[in-house]
Design an enzyme around this catalytic site. Structure first.
Site, PDB file in Angstrom:
ATOM      1  N   CYS A 191     -12.650   1.898 -15.016  1.00  0.00           N
ATOM      2  CA  CYS A 191     -13.078   3.285 -14.822  1.00  0.00           C
ATOM      3  C   CYS A 191     -11.845   4.188 -14.779  1.00  0.00           C
ATOM      4  CB  CYS A 191     -13.886   3.408 -13.532  1.00  0.00           C
ATOM      5  SG  CYS A 191     -14.785   4.972 -13.367  1.00  0.00           S
ATOM      6  N   CYS A 199     -18.125  -2.373 -17.326  1.00  0.00           N
ATOM      7  CA  CYS A 199     -18.251  -1.982 -15.933  1.00  0.00           C
ATOM      8  C   CYS A 199     -19.474  -2.622 -15.281  1.00  0.00           C
ATOM      9  CB  CYS A 199     -18.342  -0.463 -15.823  1.00  0.00           C
ATOM     10  SG  CYS A 199     -18.514   0.114 -14.124  1.00  0.00           S
ATOM     11  N   GLU A 235       0.826  -1.209   0.000  1.00  0.00           N
ATOM     12  CA  GLU A 235       0.000   0.000   0.000  1.00  0.00           C
ATOM     13  C   GLU A 235       0.862   1.262   0.000  1.00  0.00           C
ATOM     14  OE1 GLU A 235      -3.371   0.474  -0.237  1.00  0.00           O
ATOM     15  OE2 GLU A 235      -3.395  -1.659  -0.723  1.00  0.00           O
ATOM     16  N   CYS A 252     -24.896   4.201 -13.310  1.00  0.00           N
ATOM     17  CA  CYS A 252     -23.835   5.197 -13.153  1.00  0.00           C
ATOM     18  C   CYS A 252     -24.307   6.526 -13.727  1.00  0.00           C
ATOM     19  CB  CYS A 252     -22.561   4.734 -13.858  1.00  0.00           C
ATOM     20  SG  CYS A 252     -21.258   5.985 -13.907  1.00  0.00           S
ATOM     21  N   CYS A 280     -16.850   1.657 -20.188  1.00  0.00           N
ATOM     22  CA  CYS A 280     -18.148   1.571 -19.510  1.00  0.00           C
ATOM     23  C   CYS A 280     -18.902   0.277 -19.832  1.00  0.00           C
ATOM     24  CB  CYS A 280     -19.006   2.784 -19.862  1.00  0.00           C
ATOM     25  SG  CYS A 280     -18.317   4.356 -19.269  1.00  0.00           S
TER      26      CYS A 280
END
Length: 344
Positions: A191, A201, A34, A207, A198
């Protein structure tokens, strides 16, 4: 909204990333990934991550390592404050948490270099904790899906995104690793900032950005400001053995703790700088071509100026100045511009 998490989890199982080396329920490895992934792409991080683990396989080995060794392995990855904070945090875990990585997000947030989103990601992946993340990818996904206007870096907009992220969490903690990974994967692979896919997705049916044709507008971009320009002269000083003089920078600030070339403001004062500050007499060669290094907040024009030491080469004994041969310098913690010069 109740189906949001279910759709992402199902999509991640079929289309998400499953072979990343840090996809393990190990808080140390998740934490390391991370931190490395902040401001840095996965493809760049993997090699650094694997080399880092070979040298520091656990928190204890990282905590007792010299900072120079940590920075040397981080060299080229950039944003060196991350490495310094990683080292400090390992020492805090050993001293304050008995060597066991804390489980609660609030405890994790007390460690140097860890904010709310990073703490949530660590605890979600490692301990199945229901905690929302809100990194850059997730901000983009949520701003588009919910049609939230305004720059996400503004506090009011960020607060709205946090509230939304909290409301969308799956009910079961056992789903948190897949759900958290799904958000990261969706933002990184579908995205995307430009030309989002799209049709691929899992949340495109409701959305707001897709339904209103505003994918290119959301999230609202940061207001543009002129990028400041700075310049410096970096001295390539060699002794009669061909070794290069490097100077260790202060522990904080740009390139904090790294070995760098001595710097001066301009070429006209370079010889006097060497005499008065470095206590070295030098012959200067013509400057090499300028090149530019871009930081997050400014552009730095660098003029490399070669010089040869004349006479004695004794240095101050404070440890901040040292002669390096090329291989030693490349193995040390050095910033990217110096690595570029040595490789040229």
């Amino acid at each position: 909204m109740s189906q949001f998490a279910d759709r992402l989890i199902a999509w991640q199982g079929e289309h998400g990333r499953h072979d990343l080396p840090w996809q393990v329920a190990d808080a140390y490895r998740v934490w390391l990934s991370e931190i490395m992934l902040q401001q840095t792409q996965v493809t760049t991080v993997i090699d650094y991550y694997q080399r880092f683990l070979q040298r520091f396989p656990d928190i204890a080995s990282l905590a007792v390592a010299p900072l120079d060794d940590v920075l040397a392995l981080w060299s080229g990855l950039g944003y060196y404050t991350r490495a310094r904070n990683l080292h400090k945090a390992a020492q805090v875990v050993m001293n304050d948490f008995g060597g066991a990585f804390p489980r609660a997000p609030t405890d994790i947030e007390t460690l140097p270099g860890i904010g709310r989103s990073t703490a949530a990601a660590i605890t979600a992946f490692s301990f199945d904790t229901r905690a929302a993340i809100l990194d850059g990818n997730v901000k983009r996904v949520l701003a588009r899906w919910a049609g939230i206007d305004g720059f996400p870096g503004q506090k009011a907009i960020e607060n709205r995104l946090w509230a939304l992220a909290d409301s969308l969490l799956p009910a079961s903690g056992s789903d948190m690793p897949a759900y958290t990974q799904a958000q990261m994967d969706l933002g990184a692979t579908v995205c995307t900032p430009k030309k989002p896919a799209c049709l691929a997705c899992p949340i495109s049916t409701d959305c707001v950005a897709r339904l209103t044709g505003r994918q290119a507008e959301l999230p609202t971009p940061k207001p543009k400001k002129a990028v400041p320009e700075r310049s410096t002269v970096m001295l390539l000083i060699r002794n009669d053995a061909g070794r290069l003089l490097l100077q260790k920078r202060p522990p904080t600030g740009i390139w904090g703790g790294l070995w760098c070339l001595p710097e001066t403001a301009d070429t006209l004062g370079a010889e006097r700088f060497c005499t008065d500050t470095l206590r070295l007499a030098v012959d200067l060669d013509p400057a090499l071509p300028d090149f530019v290094h871009v930081f997050t907040h400014f552009r730095l024009t660098i003029t490399p100026l070669p010089a040869i030491v004349v006479g004695a080469t004794a240095l101050a004994d404070d440890g901040a100045l040292r002669w390096f041969d090329r291989s030693e310098a490349l193995a040390a913690g050095i910033p990217t511009p110096l690595r570029r010069l040595l490789n040229a």
